[in-house]
Design a protein around this motif. Structure first.
Motif, PDB file in Angstrom:
ATOM      1  N   TRP A   6       0.860  -1.179   0.000  1.00 15.53           N
ATOM      2  CA  TRP A   6       0.000   0.000   0.000  1.00 15.53           C
ATOM      3  C   TRP A   6       0.900   1.234   0.000  1.00 15.53           C
ATOM      4  O   TRP A   6       1.872   1.311   0.765  1.00 15.53           O
ATOM      5  CB  TRP A   6      -0.903   0.039   1.227  1.00 15.53           C
ATOM      6  CG  TRP A   6      -2.033  -0.935   1.212  1.00 15.53           C
ATOM      7  CD1 TRP A   6      -2.067  -2.176   1.771  1.00 15.53           C
ATOM      8  CD2 TRP A   6      -3.314  -0.747   0.604  1.00 15.53           C
ATOM      9  NE1 TRP A   6      -3.280  -2.773   1.565  1.00 15.53           N
ATOM     10  CE2 TRP A   6      -4.082  -1.917   0.845  1.00 15.53           C
ATOM     11  CE3 TRP A   6      -3.914   0.294  -0.113  1.00 15.53           C
ATOM     12  CZ2 TRP A   6      -5.389  -2.070   0.393  1.00 15.53           C
ATOM     13  CZ3 TRP A   6      -5.216   0.141  -0.563  1.00 15.53           C
ATOM     14  CH2 TRP A   6      -5.937  -1.033  -0.312  1.00 15.53           C
TER      15      TRP A   6
ATOM     16  N   ARG B 227       0.615   5.761  -0.557  1.00 14.94           N
ATOM     17  CA  ARG B 227      -0.332   6.868  -0.511  1.00 14.94           C
ATOM     18  C   ARG B 227       0.300   8.127  -1.087  1.00 14.94           C
ATOM     19  O   ARG B 227       1.516   8.284  -1.070  1.00 14.94           O
ATOM     20  CB  ARG B 227      -0.817   7.123   0.912  1.00 14.94           C
ATOM     21  CG  ARG B 227       0.248   7.616   1.875  1.00 14.94           C
ATOM     22  CD  ARG B 227      -0.315   7.683   3.296  1.00 14.94           C
ATOM     23  NE  ARG B 227       0.679   8.200   4.247  1.00 14.94           N
ATOM     24  CZ  ARG B 227       0.485   8.236   5.564  1.00 14.94           C
ATOM     25  NH1 ARG B 227      -0.658   7.787   6.088  1.00 14.94           N
ATOM     26  NH2 ARG B 227       1.422   8.712   6.356  1.00 14.94           N
TER      27      ARG B 227
ATOM     28  N   ARG C  66       4.403  10.082  -4.004  1.00 14.32           N
ATOM     29  CA  ARG C  66       3.760   8.861  -3.533  1.00 14.32           C
ATOM     30  C   ARG C  66       4.712   8.166  -2.573  1.00 14.32           C
ATOM     31  O   ARG C  66       5.885   7.952  -2.891  1.00 14.32           O
ATOM     32  CB  ARG C  66       3.414   7.948  -4.711  1.00 14.32           C
ATOM     33  CG  ARG C  66       2.550   6.768  -4.347  1.00 14.32           C
ATOM     34  CD  ARG C  66       2.072   6.022  -5.580  1.00 14.32           C
ATOM     35  NE  ARG C  66       1.269   6.875  -6.460  1.00 14.32           N
ATOM     36  CZ  ARG C  66       0.605   6.426  -7.525  1.00 14.32           C
ATOM     37  NH1 ARG C  66       0.656   5.135  -7.839  1.00 14.32           N
ATOM     38  NH2 ARG C  66      -0.083   7.257  -8.281  1.00 14.32           N
TER      39      ARG C  66
ATOM     40  N   ASP D 158      -2.873  11.632   7.594  1.00 12.59           N
ATOM     41  CA  ASP D 158      -3.074  10.392   6.834  1.00 12.59           C
ATOM     42  C   ASP D 158      -3.922  10.625   5.590  1.00 12.59           C
ATOM     43  O   ASP D 158      -4.094   9.713   4.775  1.00 12.59           O
ATOM     44  CB  ASP D 158      -3.757   9.329   7.707  1.00 12.59           C
ATOM     45  CG  ASP D 158      -2.896   8.868   8.858  1.00 12.59           C
ATOM     46  OD1 ASP D 158      -3.443   8.711   9.967  1.00 12.59           O
ATOM     47  OD2 ASP D 158      -1.679   8.665   8.655  1.00 12.59           O
TER      48      ASP D 158
ATOM     49  N   ALA E 196      -4.958  11.211   2.088  1.00  8.42           N
ATOM     50  CA  ALA E 196      -4.246  10.941   0.827  1.00  8.42           C
ATOM     51  C   ALA E 196      -5.083  10.010  -0.030  1.00  8.42           C
ATOM     52  O   ALA E 196      -6.094   9.464   0.438  1.00  8.42           O
ATOM     53  CB  ALA E 196      -2.894  10.295   1.112  1.00  8.42           C
TER      54      ALA E 196
ATOM     55  N   TYR F 232      -4.942   6.431  -1.477  1.00  9.02           N
ATOM     56  CA  TYR F 232      -4.237   5.200  -1.131  1.00  9.02           C
ATOM     57  C   TYR F 232      -4.292   4.236  -2.316  1.00  9.02           C
ATOM     58  O   TYR F 232      -5.372   3.978  -2.870  1.00  9.02           O
ATOM     59  CB  TYR F 232      -4.866   4.561   0.102  1.00  9.02           C
ATOM     60  CG  TYR F 232      -4.451   5.265   1.374  1.00  9.02           C
ATOM     61  CD1 TYR F 232      -4.933   6.527   1.671  1.00  9.02           C
ATOM     62  CD2 TYR F 232      -3.560   4.679   2.263  1.00  9.02           C
ATOM     63  CE1 TYR F 232      -4.540   7.203   2.823  1.00  9.02           C
ATOM     64  CE2 TYR F 232      -3.157   5.333   3.424  1.00  9.02           C
ATOM     65  CZ  TYR F 232      -3.650   6.591   3.683  1.00  9.02           C
ATOM     66  OH  TYR F 232      -3.261   7.249   4.824  1.00  9.02           O
TER      67      TYR F 232
ATOM     68  N   GLY G  48      -6.564   3.700  -6.975  1.00  6.21           N
ATOM     69  CA  GLY G  48      -6.526   4.481  -5.744  1.00  6.21           C
ATOM     70  C   GLY G  48      -7.894   4.722  -5.138  1.00  6.21           C
ATOM     71  O   GLY G  48      -8.918   4.708  -5.833  1.00  6.21           O
TER      72      GLY G  48
END
Length: 123
Positions: free
Chosen positions: A36, A38, A45, A90, A92, A94, A116
């Motif tokens: 994973w 983000r 990224r 957090d 973003a 993903y 995403g």
């Protein structure tokens, strides 16, 4: 080709939880490490977490250790990201990704990417 589709993103308050899923289809999922990543607006990224095919090896970015957990169900060709104690930073998009060579941190090692799913954490 491996197709990856993420789901489970959304808007959550700080301190809340979300569970992301990544469903794989196409050629065999067997043997692939999964990760994973983000990407926040205006930023590169970045790596979040990764898991080996067997699930025996897992890597986490320092920023998510103790809060996020990666898991997989190979019978369902699905990888999960459980995110707890979410913070505004957090926020973003993903992405999940598949790594045919094992499990790595570097995004250049990954062969296939999903489109995403947006995660937004409000303060």
């Amino acid at each position: 080709q491996v197709q990856l589709v993420e789901s489970g993103g959304g808007l959550v308050q700080a301190g809340g939880s979300l569970r992301l899923s990544c469903a794989a289809s196409g050629r065999t999922f067997s043997g692939y490490g999964m990760g994973w990543f983000r990407q926040a607006p205006g930023k590169e990224r970045e790596f979040v977490t990764a898991i080996s095919w067997s699930g025996g090896v897992r890597y986490y970015a320092d920023s998510v250790k103790g809060r996020f957990t990666i898991s997989r169900d190979n019978a369902k060709n699905t990888v999960y990201l459980q995110m707890n104690s979410l913070k505004p930073e957090d926020t973003a998009v993903y992405y999940c990704a598949a790594d045919s060579l094992g499990v790595h941190v570097g995004r250049d090692k990954y062969d296939y990417w999903g489109q995403g799913t947006q995660v937004t954490v409000s303060s």
